[in-house]
Design an enzyme around this catalytic site. Structure first.
Site, PDB file in Angstrom:
ATOM      1  N   ASN A  61     -42.123  33.675  69.389  1.00 48.83           N
ATOM      2  CA  ASN A  61     -43.103  34.274  68.499  1.00 48.83           C
ATOM      3  C   ASN A  61     -42.808  33.856  67.059  1.00 48.83           C
ATOM      4  OD1 ASN A  61     -40.774  36.055  68.715  1.00 48.83           O
ATOM      5  ND2 ASN A  61     -41.947  37.672  67.715  1.00 48.83           N
ATOM      6  N   ILE A  62     -43.868  33.574  66.327  1.00 49.72           N
ATOM      7  CA  ILE A  62     -43.778  33.141  64.935  1.00 49.72           C
ATOM      8  C   ILE A  62     -44.666  34.067  64.119  1.00 49.72           C
ATOM      9  CG2 ILE A  62     -44.093  31.222  63.311  1.00 49.72           C
ATOM     10  CD1 ILE A  62     -42.031  30.651  65.570  1.00 49.72           C
ATOM     11  N   CYS A 112     -47.885  34.449  69.243  1.00 51.26           N
ATOM     12  CA  CYS A 112     -46.963  34.979  70.243  1.00 51.26           C
ATOM     13  C   CYS A 112     -46.233  33.861  70.969  1.00 51.26           C
ATOM     14  CB  CYS A 112     -47.733  35.825  71.256  1.00 51.26           C
ATOM     15  SG  CYS A 112     -48.516  37.283  70.545  1.00 51.26           S
ATOM     16  N   GLU A 157     -45.804  33.437  74.190  1.00 48.83           N
ATOM     17  CA  GLU A 157     -46.543  32.947  75.346  1.00 48.83           C
ATOM     18  C   GLU A 157     -47.549  31.883  74.933  1.00 48.83           C
ATOM     19  OE1 GLU A 157     -45.910  36.073  74.342  1.00 48.83           O
ATOM     20  OE2 GLU A 157     -46.509  37.491  75.896  1.00 48.83           O
ATOM     21  N   CYS A 200     -49.106  40.650  75.352  1.00 52.35           N
ATOM     22  CA  CYS A 200     -50.089  41.450  74.627  1.00 52.35           C
ATOM     23  C   CYS A 200     -51.489  41.139  75.170  1.00 52.35           C
ATOM     24  CB  CYS A 200     -50.005  41.167  73.130  1.00 52.35           C
ATOM     25  SG  CYS A 200     -50.715  39.564  72.630  1.00 52.35           S
ATOM     26  N   CYS A 225     -52.697  37.482  74.530  1.00 53.56           N
ATOM     27  CA  CYS A 225     -52.026  36.544  75.442  1.00 53.56           C
ATOM     28  C   CYS A 225     -52.551  36.689  76.862  1.00 53.56           C
ATOM     29  CB  CYS A 225     -50.513  36.728  75.400  1.00 53.56           C
ATOM     30  SG  CYS A 225     -49.804  36.125  73.854  1.00 53.56           S
TER      31      CYS A 225
END
Length: 134
Positions: free
Chosen positions: A42-43, A53, A55, A86, A89
């Site tokens: 995640n960034i 995210c 994923e 989430c 995603c």
């Protein structure tokens, strides 16, 4: 590749998380049918909207490299329990990894394997867009 091996790779990916605002680090490892594994972390961004995210980072990396078929996606976080994708995603997974196993893990000993239909029943899909065009 076993589920546990992919979970370990997701933990390795989590080390690259940039999450100074939430301090919630997430890692993902995506196994393509070609046998190649794509990692994502995640960034975050201070404006929140531009954040990405783990994923989606892994999925978009795989797609950018020409992959189109996937077997498994492992997701790990930093909470005391299993990490689930989430809603955003889940929607991306529903379209781009519709048959892949989704491995939601706390660690190598505590994890669950799901299909996206279990995590996001009745997802919006490309067929819904086609219906809207008519």
């Amino acid at each position: 590749m076993t589920d546990v091996e992919l979970i370990k790779m997701a933990f390795k990916a989590r080390e690259n998380s940039y999450s100074p605002y939430s301090n919630y680090k997430v890692g993902a490892a995506l196994l393509a049918k070609s046998g190649k594994v794509y990692l994502g972390a995640n960034i975050e961004n201070c404006a929140y909207g531009p954040s990405n995210c783990a994923e989606r980072s892994a999925i978009f990396s795989a797609l950018s490299n020409g992959e189109r078929e996937f077997e498994k996606l492992a997701i790990v976080g930093t909470s005391d329990d299993i990490c689930y994708p989430c809603g955003v995603c889940r929607q991306v997974i529903a379209e781009l990894l519709p048959t892949a196993d989704i491995i939601c893990a706390k660690d190598e000993n505590k994890y669950e394997v799901h299909k996206i239909g279990d995590l996001l029943p009745h997802a919006f899909s490309p067929k819904d867009v086609e219906c809207a065009r008519k």
